[in-house]
Write a protein that holds these residues in place. Structure first.
Motif, PDB file in Angstrom:
ATOM      1  N   GLU A   7      43.747  52.693  31.982  1.00  0.00           N
ATOM      2  CA  GLU A   7      42.537  53.385  31.546  1.00  0.00           C
ATOM      3  C   GLU A   7      42.103  52.966  30.151  1.00  0.00           C
ATOM      4  OE1 GLU A   7      43.946  57.349  32.059  1.00  0.00           O
ATOM      5  OE2 GLU A   7      43.268  57.460  34.133  1.00  0.00           O
ATOM      6  N   ARG A  10      40.588  49.433  30.311  1.00  0.00           N
ATOM      7  CA  ARG A  10      39.238  49.473  30.883  1.00  0.00           C
ATOM      8  C   ARG A  10      38.253  50.068  29.872  1.00  0.00           C
ATOM      9  NH1 ARG A  10      37.196  46.743  34.589  1.00  0.00           N
ATOM     10  NH2 ARG A  10      35.863  48.485  35.051  1.00  0.00           N
ATOM     11  N   HIS A  11      38.681  51.081  29.148  1.00  0.00           N
ATOM     12  CA  HIS A  11      37.829  51.703  28.126  1.00  0.00           C
ATOM     13  C   HIS A  11      37.414  50.673  27.070  1.00  0.00           C
ATOM     14  CE1 HIS A  11      36.217  54.882  25.609  1.00  0.00           C
ATOM     15  NE2 HIS A  11      36.914  54.418  24.603  1.00  0.00           N
ATOM     16  N   LYS A  15      39.271  43.332  31.628  1.00  0.00           N
ATOM     17  CA  LYS A  15      39.509  43.211  33.067  1.00  0.00           C
ATOM     18  C   LYS A  15      41.005  43.373  33.271  1.00  0.00           C
ATOM     19  CE  LYS A  15      36.872  40.953  35.550  1.00  0.00           C
ATOM     20  NZ  LYS A  15      36.164  40.862  36.770  1.00  0.00           N
ATOM     21  N   GLY A  32      41.482  52.285  37.630  1.00  0.00           N
ATOM     22  CA  GLY A  32      40.584  51.302  37.047  1.00  0.00           C
ATOM     23  C   GLY A  32      41.039  49.863  37.093  1.00  0.00           C
ATOM     24  N   ASP A  34      41.281  46.224  38.153  1.00  0.00           N
ATOM     25  CA  ASP A  34      40.371  45.375  38.923  1.00  0.00           C
ATOM     26  C   ASP A  34      41.102  44.630  40.032  1.00  0.00           C
ATOM     27  OD1 ASP A  34      37.826  45.563  37.248  1.00  0.00           O
ATOM     28  OD2 ASP A  34      39.314  45.006  35.750  1.00  0.00           O
TER      29      ASP A  34
END
Length: 85
Positions: A7, A10-11, A15, A32, A34
């Motif tokens: 998380e 991603r924040h 990727k 989150g 990918d």
């Protein structure tokens, strides 16, 4: 801790390719990630900028393809994630 790491990455706009045991795939992708690689899979030739492995201390992955491996000991800080959101 793995879910928080995904998380936070991603924040930051990164990727994320998660590497964990096969039973963690759905959970990490829901947080989150990918892409997902089972821990026992052969590593792809894809270039990664950085790798974070949240393995149990003492069970870190062995260095492969010239990748440096460092073990870190971290502690929970409940206030810090609130500051990031």
């Amino acid at each position: 801790m793995a879910a928080h790491t995904v998380e936070l990455a991603r924040h930051r706009g990164l990727k994320v390719t998660a590497l964990a045991s096969a039973h963690g795939e759905q959970f990490l992708c829901s947080r989150g990630a990918d892409h997902f690689l089972p821990r026992d899979a052969a590593l792809p030739s894809t270039a990664f900028v950085g790798i974070v492995d949240t393995a149990v201390p003492g069970q870190e992955s062995a260095p492969k393809r010239g990748i440096r491996v460092d073990a870190l000991d971290v502690r929970a800080d409940g206030a810090q994630p609130a500051e990031l959101s």
